[in-house]
Design a protein around this motif. Structure first.
Motif, PDB file in Angstrom:
ATOM      1  N   GLY A   1     -11.246   9.327   5.072  1.00 46.87           N
ATOM      2  CA  GLY A   1     -11.855   9.184   3.751  1.00 46.87           C
ATOM      3  C   GLY A   1     -10.952   9.647   2.623  1.00 46.87           C
ATOM      4  N   LYS A   2      -9.944  10.433   2.955  1.00 46.13           N
ATOM      5  CA  LYS A   2      -9.012  10.955   1.949  1.00 46.13           C
ATOM      6  C   LYS A   2      -7.736  10.128   1.845  1.00 46.13           C
ATOM      7  CE  LYS A   2     -10.583  15.666   2.817  1.00 46.13           C
ATOM      8  NZ  LYS A   2     -10.205  16.978   3.363  1.00 46.13           N
ATOM      9  N   VAL A   3      -7.573   9.162   2.734  1.00 48.92           N
ATOM     10  CA  VAL A   3      -6.357   8.352   2.758  1.00 48.92           C
ATOM     11  C   VAL A   3      -6.660   6.971   2.189  1.00 48.92           C
ATOM     12  CG1 VAL A   3      -4.592   7.329   4.250  1.00 48.92           C
ATOM     13  CG2 VAL A   3      -5.490   9.592   4.763  1.00 48.92           C
ATOM     14  N   GLY A   4      -5.932   6.605   1.164  1.00 52.30           N
ATOM     15  CA  GLY A   4      -6.104   5.301   0.543  1.00 52.30           C
ATOM     16  C   GLY A   4      -4.852   4.459   0.698  1.00 52.30           C
ATOM     17  N   PRO A   5      -4.852   3.275   0.117  1.00 53.95           N
ATOM     18  CA  PRO A   5      -3.694   2.379   0.226  1.00 53.95           C
ATOM     19  C   PRO A   5      -2.389   3.006  -0.265  1.00 53.95           C
ATOM     20  CG  PRO A   5      -5.582   1.187  -0.607  1.00 53.95           C
ATOM     21  CD  PRO A   5      -5.976   2.635  -0.563  1.00 53.95           C
ATOM     22  N   ALA A   6      -2.440   3.783  -1.332  1.00 59.34           N
ATOM     23  CA  ALA A   6      -1.204   4.392  -1.858  1.00 59.34           C
ATOM     24  C   ALA A   6      -0.605   5.364  -0.852  1.00 59.34           C
ATOM     25  CB  ALA A   6      -1.489   5.091  -3.181  1.00 59.34           C
ATOM     26  N   GLU A   7      -1.455   6.179  -0.216  1.00 55.65           N
ATOM     27  CA  GLU A   7      -0.967   7.135   0.780  1.00 55.65           C
ATOM     28  C   GLU A   7      -0.427   6.413   2.018  1.00 55.65           C
ATOM     29  OE1 GLU A   7      -3.800   9.181  -1.868  1.00 55.65           O
ATOM     30  OE2 GLU A   7      -4.010   7.374  -0.657  1.00 55.65           O
ATOM     31  N   MET A   8      -1.117   5.351   2.415  1.00 57.36           N
ATOM     32  CA  MET A   8      -0.662   4.588   3.574  1.00 57.36           C
ATOM     33  C   MET A   8       0.673   3.915   3.279  1.00 57.36           C
ATOM     34  SD  MET A   8      -4.235   2.990   4.963  1.00 57.36           S
ATOM     35  CE  MET A   8      -3.449   2.066   6.254  1.00 57.36           C
ATOM     36  N   ASP A   9       0.823   3.382   2.083  1.00 58.65           N
ATOM     37  CA  ASP A   9       2.057   2.726   1.698  1.00 58.65           C
ATOM     38  C   ASP A   9       3.204   3.730   1.670  1.00 58.65           C
ATOM     39  OD1 ASP A   9       3.522   0.386   0.837  1.00 58.65           O
ATOM     40  OD2 ASP A   9       3.622   1.358  -1.133  1.00 58.65           O
ATOM     41  N   ALA A  10       2.953   4.924   1.103  1.00 60.34           N
ATOM     42  CA  ALA A  10       3.993   5.960   1.054  1.00 60.34           C
ATOM     43  C   ALA A  10       4.420   6.361   2.462  1.00 60.34           C
ATOM     44  CB  ALA A  10       3.488   7.176   0.272  1.00 60.34           C
ATOM     45  N   HIS A  11       3.450   6.515   3.366  1.00 58.13           N
ATOM     46  CA  HIS A  11       3.775   6.871   4.747  1.00 58.13           C
ATOM     47  C   HIS A  11       4.569   5.749   5.420  1.00 58.13           C
ATOM     48  CE1 HIS A  11       3.507   8.401   8.802  1.00 58.13           C
ATOM     49  NE2 HIS A  11       3.045   7.217   9.176  1.00 58.13           N
ATOM     50  N   ALA A  12       4.156   4.500   5.215  1.00 57.25           N
ATOM     51  CA  ALA A  12       4.855   3.370   5.827  1.00 57.25           C
ATOM     52  C   ALA A  12       6.304   3.315   5.352  1.00 57.25           C
ATOM     53  CB  ALA A  12       4.134   2.063   5.513  1.00 57.25           C
ATOM     54  N   ARG A  13       6.525   3.521   4.066  1.00 55.82           N
ATOM     55  CA  ARG A  13       7.895   3.525   3.528  1.00 55.82           C
ATOM     56  C   ARG A  13       8.725   4.633   4.175  1.00 55.82           C
ATOM     57  NH1 ARG A  13       8.578   1.892  -2.598  1.00 55.82           N
ATOM     58  NH2 ARG A  13       6.952   0.342  -2.765  1.00 55.82           N
ATOM     59  N   LYS A  14       8.159   5.833   4.203  1.00 57.59           N
ATOM     60  CA  LYS A  14       8.868   6.996   4.746  1.00 57.59           C
ATOM     61  C   LYS A  14       9.194   6.809   6.224  1.00 57.59           C
ATOM     62  CE  LYS A  14       8.482  12.006   5.197  1.00 57.59           C
ATOM     63  NZ  LYS A  14       7.627  13.171   4.977  1.00 57.59           N
TER      64      LYS A  14
END
Length: 173
Positions: free
Chosen positions: A142-155
């Motif tokens: 519930g605390k993870v949104g598209p922006a956080e997922m995108d940042a993780h995917a990039r990293k």
């Protein structure tokens, strides 16, 4: 003659070239070539039929397909020999639900019901612990949104996050 054998539930399903396969994962990318950094030609949704053209000669995990006049490659784990069951019916049994809208809403993966929690807690220590872990994961999700997922995917060097778009943009940013 090439034949694709997909394993599903312990059985092998063979598909010949120009046979039909189905997309089984949400937001599956039809890629320009067999590379995780290739341009996405289109975004495919579960149940979409594709024509199988064979495995990529250089990377067998990618499979050449044609869909809606577009040619590209799809990662093998996103394909199935049978279409996924997309029919959802409301509780009263009268109204059908749009499965794409349902999946996009996140309702398909939201929370354990109180009944499931009570059942898990009443089945013993292992079930109660599993129930607690699922609840913690739900809270975290519930605390993870598209922006956080995108940042993780990039990293992590993974595929970039794709939102619920019907088409992909061409070119890289």
């Amino acid at each position: 003659m090439a034949v694709l054998a997909l394993c599903a539930g312990g059985t092998t399903l063979a598909v010949k070239p120009d046979g039909t396969l189905y997309v089984k994962a949400r937001n599956t990318r039809l890629m320009a070539n067999a590379s995780a950094t290739a341009d996405a030609i289109a975004i495919l949704q579960p149940g979409k039929a594709v024509t199988w053209k064979g495995a990529d000669p250089k990377n067998k995990q990618w499979h050449r397909v044609e869909v809606d006049g577009k040619k590209g490659v799809v990662f093998q784990s996103n394909l199935a020999a049978q279409p996924p069951n997309l029919e959802l019916i409301t509780k009263n049994g009268e109204q059908k639900v749009d499965p794409v809208a349902y999946a996009s809403s996140g309702a398909a993966v939201k929370g354990l019901s109180q009944g499931a929690i009570d059942y898990g807690n009443g089945k013993g220590t292992n079930y109660a612990e599993a129930t607690k872990q699922i609840q913690k994961l739900e809270e975290l999700a519930g605390k993870v949104g598209p922006a956080e997922m995108d940042a993780h995917a990039r990293k992590a060097g993974l595929f970039r996050v794709v939102g619920p778009k019907e088409t992909a943009s061409r070119g890289r940013k």
